[in-house]
Design a protein around this motif. Structure first.
Motif, mmCIF file in Angstrom:
data_model
loop_
_atom_site.group_PDB
_atom_site.id
_atom_site.type_symbol
_atom_site.label_atom_id
_atom_site.label_comp_id
_atom_site.label_asym_id
_atom_site.label_seq_id
_atom_site.Cartn_x
_atom_site.Cartn_y
_atom_site.Cartn_z
ATOM 1 N N ARG A 67 0.800 -1.225 0.000
ATOM 2 C CA ARG A 67 0.000 0.000 0.000
ATOM 3 C C ARG A 67 0.835 1.278 0.000
ATOM 4 O O ARG A 67 0.328 2.356 -0.234
ATOM 5 N N LYS A 68 2.125 1.148 0.231
ATOM 6 C CA LYS A 68 2.992 2.329 0.127
ATOM 7 C C LYS A 68 3.140 2.769 -1.322
ATOM 8 O O LYS A 68 3.437 3.925 -1.593
ATOM 9 N N THR A 69 2.977 1.811 -2.257
ATOM 10 C CA THR A 69 3.196 2.168 -3.659
ATOM 11 C C THR A 69 2.019 1.852 -4.577
ATOM 12 O O THR A 69 1.896 2.460 -5.620
ATOM 13 N N LYS A 70 1.157 0.897 -4.208
ATOM 14 C CA LYS A 70 0.123 0.469 -5.156
ATOM 15 C C LYS A 70 -1.265 0.348 -4.533
ATOM 16 O O LYS A 70 -1.401 -0.043 -3.380
ATOM 17 N N LYS A 71 -2.274 0.653 -5.366
ATOM 18 C CA LYS A 71 -3.666 0.554 -4.912
ATOM 19 C C LYS A 71 -4.348 -0.706 -5.434
ATOM 20 O O LYS A 71 -5.573 -0.816 -5.373
ATOM 21 N N THR A 72 -3.583 -1.650 -5.969
ATOM 22 C CA THR A 72 -4.162 -2.884 -6.512
ATOM 23 C C THR A 72 -5.222 -3.453 -5.560
ATOM 24 O O THR A 72 -4.949 -3.611 -4.372
ATOM 25 N N PRO A 73 -6.443 -3.753 -6.066
ATOM 26 C CA PRO A 73 -7.463 -4.336 -5.190
ATOM 27 C C PRO A 73 -6.997 -5.670 -4.609
ATOM 28 O O PRO A 73 -6.441 -6.502 -5.334
ATOM 29 N N VAL A 74 -7.200 -5.858 -3.302
ATOM 30 C CA VAL A 74 -6.740 -7.070 -2.631
ATOM 31 C C VAL A 74 -7.902 -7.777 -1.939
ATOM 32 O O VAL A 74 -8.656 -7.171 -1.183
ATOM 33 N N LEU A 75 -8.056 -9.079 -2.243
ATOM 34 C CA LEU A 75 -9.029 -9.945 -1.575
ATOM 35 C C LEU A 75 -8.259 -10.857 -0.629
ATOM 36 O O LEU A 75 -7.432 -11.661 -1.069
ATOM 37 N N MET A 76 -8.497 -10.723 0.699
ATOM 38 C CA MET A 76 -7.760 -11.534 1.671
ATOM 39 C C MET A 76 -8.463 -12.879 1.883
ATOM 40 O O MET A 76 -9.690 -12.960 1.872
ATOM 41 N N LEU A 77 -7.674 -13.923 2.062
ATOM 42 C CA LEU A 77 -8.204 -15.238 2.439
ATOM 43 C C LEU A 77 -7.911 -15.425 3.924
ATOM 44 O O LEU A 77 -6.740 -15.497 4.321
ATOM 45 N N THR A 78 -8.940 -15.466 4.752
ATOM 46 C CA THR A 78 -8.715 -15.590 6.189
ATOM 47 C C THR A 78 -9.297 -16.900 6.703
ATOM 48 O O THR A 78 -10.193 -17.481 6.084
ATOM 49 N N ALA A 79 -8.776 -17.363 7.830
ATOM 50 C CA ALA A 79 -9.307 -18.572 8.460
ATOM 51 C C ALA A 79 -10.505 -18.185 9.323
ATOM 52 O O ALA A 79 -10.663 -17.032 9.720
ATOM 53 N N ARG A 80 -11.351 -19.178 9.590
ATOM 54 C CA ARG A 80 -12.591 -18.925 10.314
ATOM 55 C C ARG A 80 -12.345 -18.308 11.693
ATOM 56 O O ARG A 80 -13.110 -17.489 12.167
ATOM 57 N N ASP A 81 -11.240 -18.701 12.335
ATOM 58 C CA ASP A 81 -10.991 -18.216 13.695
ATOM 59 C C ASP A 81 -10.216 -16.893 13.723
ATOM 60 O O ASP A 81 -9.696 -16.485 14.734
#
Ligand code: CA
Length: 216
Positions: A67-81
């Motif tokens: 995020r210091k250099t790019k605004k590329t859209p990011v989809l995070m994969l998170t665990a249920r907990d």
């Protein structure tokens, strides 16, 4: 559209990459944090699918540095907990998240949504003259009738349509339509442009000589 997936579980990485390619995306992959950040900083991806727990550098750190250099859209994969992490993710610049184990259709839909938002597009429909592009169904109508496009032709039309009014350089098209393993097949771009003109009309894509292509 070109996507980067950063995920260290080999089966998940392979199946997600394959599924996204079948959806027509060009896909690059990284299986650790350092390679993920290197790719994410070095290429203008249309979106990044980023796992949280990774060897080398975790997803949050990649996001913070990116995020210091790019605004590329990011989809995070998170665990249920990792419920608290989700809030952290959206605070630190993630555009959306899905919880593992996820449904592929949900990943597709969320990716389309974050890509659309980053292009300031509010609906899945783009209308240009007599051509209508449905970015959710990934199909194109000419005067209301469906037009058969190959996956790559569709991607070309979609990318130019999202950036309509702008001249898109050949370099940009290579970067967004082809993944890192196929970008050397350079002459194919002209073939795709020529095929799209045959199907949607010779004037649909204008050539800006020395600069690139444009849909007015
Ligand atoms: Ca992981």
């Amino acid at each position: 559209m070109r996507i980067l997936i950063v995920e260290d579980e080999p089966d998940l990485l392979t199946s997600l990459a394959q599924a996204l390619r079948e959806e027509g995306y060009a896909v690059d992959t990284a299986n650790n944090g350092n390679d993920g950040l290197f790719n994410a900083e070095g290429t203008d991806y249309d979106a990044i699918v980023l796992d949280v727990m990774l060897p080398g550098m975790d997803g949050w750190e990649i996001l913070r540095r990116l995020r210091k250099t790019k605004k590329t859209p990011v989809l995070m994969l998170t665990a249920r907990d990792q419920t608290r992490d989700r809030v952290k993710g959206l605070d630190s610049g993630a555009d959306d998240y899905v919880v593992k184990p996820f449904d592929l259709e949900e990943v597709f839909a969320r990716l389309r949504a974050i890509i659309r938002r980053s292009a300031n597009q509010t609906t899945n429909l783009i209308e240009i003259g007599e051509v209508t592009i449905n970015t959710a169904a990934r199909n194109v109508l000419l005067k209301g009738k469906p037009v058969e496009l190959t996956a790559r032709e569709y991607s070309l039309v979609e990318f130019l349509a999202v950036h309509r009014g702008e001249v898109v350089t050949r370099t940009q098209l290579y970067e967004h339509l082809f993944d890192e393993n196929e970008s050397s097949m350079s002459n194919l771009l002209d073939v795709h442009v020529s095929n799209v003109r045959k199907k949607l009309g010779a004037d649909f894509i204008a050539t800006r000589r020395g600069h690139g292509y444009c849909i007015a």
